[in-house]
Design an enzyme around this catalytic site. Structure first.
Site, PDB file in Angstrom:
ATOM      1  N   CYS A  90       1.305 -11.770  10.029  1.00 35.65           N
ATOM      2  CA  CYS A  90       0.843 -13.154  10.135  1.00 35.65           C
ATOM      3  C   CYS A  90       1.676 -13.999  11.097  1.00 35.65           C
ATOM      4  O   CYS A  90       1.214 -15.059  11.532  1.00 35.65           O
ATOM      5  CB  CYS A  90       0.859 -13.820   8.758  1.00 35.65           C
ATOM      6  N   HIS A 388      -7.477 -18.479   9.755  1.00 38.28           N
ATOM      7  CA  HIS A 388      -6.179 -17.814   9.948  1.00 38.28           C
ATOM      8  C   HIS A 388      -6.371 -16.535  10.767  1.00 38.28           C
ATOM      9  O   HIS A 388      -6.347 -15.443  10.216  1.00 38.28           O
ATOM     10  CB  HIS A 388      -5.580 -17.523   8.570  1.00 38.28           C
ATOM     11  N   CYS A 418       4.211 -17.697   5.961  1.00 42.55           N
ATOM     12  CA  CYS A 418       4.440 -16.509   5.135  1.00 42.55           C
ATOM     13  C   CYS A 418       3.858 -15.304   5.869  1.00 42.55           C
ATOM     14  O   CYS A 418       2.936 -15.433   6.678  1.00 42.55           O
ATOM     15  CB  CYS A 418       3.822 -16.662   3.753  1.00 42.55           C
TER      16      CYS A 418
END
Length: 432
Positions: A90, A388, A418
């Site tokens: 991520c 995302h 995160c």
């Protein structure tokens, strides 16, 4: 604080386009190329003046494996400018920025294009080993009889049940949990209710809508640049935002990751999305050489590790050391961007900082870090509403934070994210 100043000169991103259960219009290379060309076209230097191009991508397609090099060539950097790809799940986009920073600090580069991209709608469907072995047997069959015999052994169940690549990619191999299940862990740990998650999500949508209406997240506003497909259709806005989002509507959705006891739903989770984001980083020498006008500086960065089953608390573990190094409290910076992988995950971070036990045992503090003013957090919404695109989000939040600080006439902020696998990343930025 870095040994040398690291300047942010400019940045741009594509609109984030929500996946619609089929491959999106643009490949990851298309997204990064279009956004990169527009960004470079407005600079005083030529693309060939760059020292390197670094692109984060969590799921490059097989025909764009080193997508950083592919895009560098497509945006006109020429054969001599190195292009390379980084991957930290991520935070791949944030990792590209950090890699550029380290090369500037080392004196290897002075002018870097760094960013992130993913086209998650194009994540592949995969065959399992049984089906792959059948194809192998078919390829090695030579006579009609052998081929017929192989066809009689076709595993129809495997043929009709491919492995969903994105589900595999969003499952932690060490703990066997989907990312949404780790969010359920945080909700249980800190007593976060479904109502709190849904209210947070509605706020994210409302804030994105307000930012779009004000022009901050509209094409041409300096951050988001329009995309154009081969048919001439224009894409100007992040299209996952719901203007009709309400707590009542979200309450109708069923839990997805723990269908019996859970509270994490598609409505209070980030969306599967396609998008790209870029920043231009420069040393002091590059600023002088090209007569550049920086919009900000990156002052510090931090990476942290933690239990993969609690991965959503990564921002707490990465941001806290930065705060300690600079003698800051949570309210010591003007604005925060914490990537909204899940509403429960961001709320879990806020709860962890308020929890004396957690802060003492996990962060080595004397007591609770305290409460964050949520009016300073994700003031233009976040990934619950925007989506995302895994490789791009770390770059997006840094870019948006710099733009936001400038717009608000504020000084400093922290962008944090995160990371699947039990990691966290954070950057302290300053507006100029």
């Amino acid at each position: 604080m870095y040994a040398k100043p690291i300047y942010v000169i400019d940045g741009a991103r594509s609109p984030f386009l929500k996946a619609k259960n089929r491959p999106g219009v643009f490949s990851a290379g298309d997204l990064a190329t279009q956004a990169g060309r527009i960004l470079l076209a407005r600079q005083k230097f030529a693309p060939t003046d760059l020292d390197e191009v670094i692109l984060g991508c969590a799921a490059p397609s097989v025909d764009e494996v080193n997508i950083g090099r592919v895009v560098a060539l497509r945006i006109g950097c020429g054969e001599k400018v190195p292009g390379w790809t980084v991957m930290r799940n991520c935070a791949s986009g944030m990792q590209s920025i950090d890699s550029g920073i380290n090369n500037i600090l080392a004196g290897r580069s002075n002018l870097v294009l760094a960013g992130g991209v993913d086209a998650l709608s194009r994540a592949p469907l995969l065959y399992n080993d049984k089906m792959v072995n059948w194809f192998s047997d078919l390829a090695s069959s030579r006579t009609p009889g052998q081929k017929f015999s192989t066809f009689t052994k076709l595993p129809f169940k495997s043929l009709l049940a491919p492995v969903i690549g994105i589900m595999k990619g969003l499952t932690d191999p060490m703990v066997g949990l989907l990312m949404g299940q780790t969010a359920e862990n945080l909700a249980y740990r800190f007593g976060i209710t479904r109502a709190q998650m849904d209210a947070f999500s509605v706020r994210s949508h409302k804030r994105v809508c307000a930012a779009q209406d004000a022009g901050h997240l509209a094409a041409g506003g300096g951050e988001v640049e329009a995309l154009y497909d081969k048919d001439g259709q224009t894409y100007t806005l992040d299209d996952g935002v719901r203007r009709d989002s309400s707590v009542e509507n979200l309450a109708k959705l069923k839990p997805f990751f723990d269908r019996k006891y859970g509270n994490v739903t598609p409505g209070n989770s980030s969306q599967i999305t396609d998008g790209a984001a870029w920043l231009i980083l420069a040393s002091e020498d590059a600023v002088k050489k090209h007569d550049l006008k920086p919009v900000g500086r990156i002052l510090d960065s931090e990476w942290a590790g933690l239990d993969p089953a609690q991965m959503g608390l990564g921002p707490v573990h990465a941001s806290t050391p930065i705060l300690k190094r600079h003698g800051l409290r949570l309210d010591g910076v003007d604005y925060w961007e914490i990537n909204e992988a899940f509403a429960a995950q961001v709320l879990g971070c806020l709860a962890a900082w308020k929890d004396p036990k957690y802060c003492k045992e996990q962060l080595g503090l004397d007591g609770a870090m305290g409460a964050m003013d949520e009016e300073r957090l994700n003031v233009d919404g976040g990934a619950v509403a925007l989506g995302h695109p895994v490789g791009a989000s770390g770059a997006r939040i840094v870019l948006h934070l710099v733009r936001q600080l400038k717009r608000k006439n504020a000084k400093t902020g922290i962008a944090s994210i995160c990371i699947g696998g039990g990691l966290g990343g954070a950057m302290l930025v300053e507006a100029l």
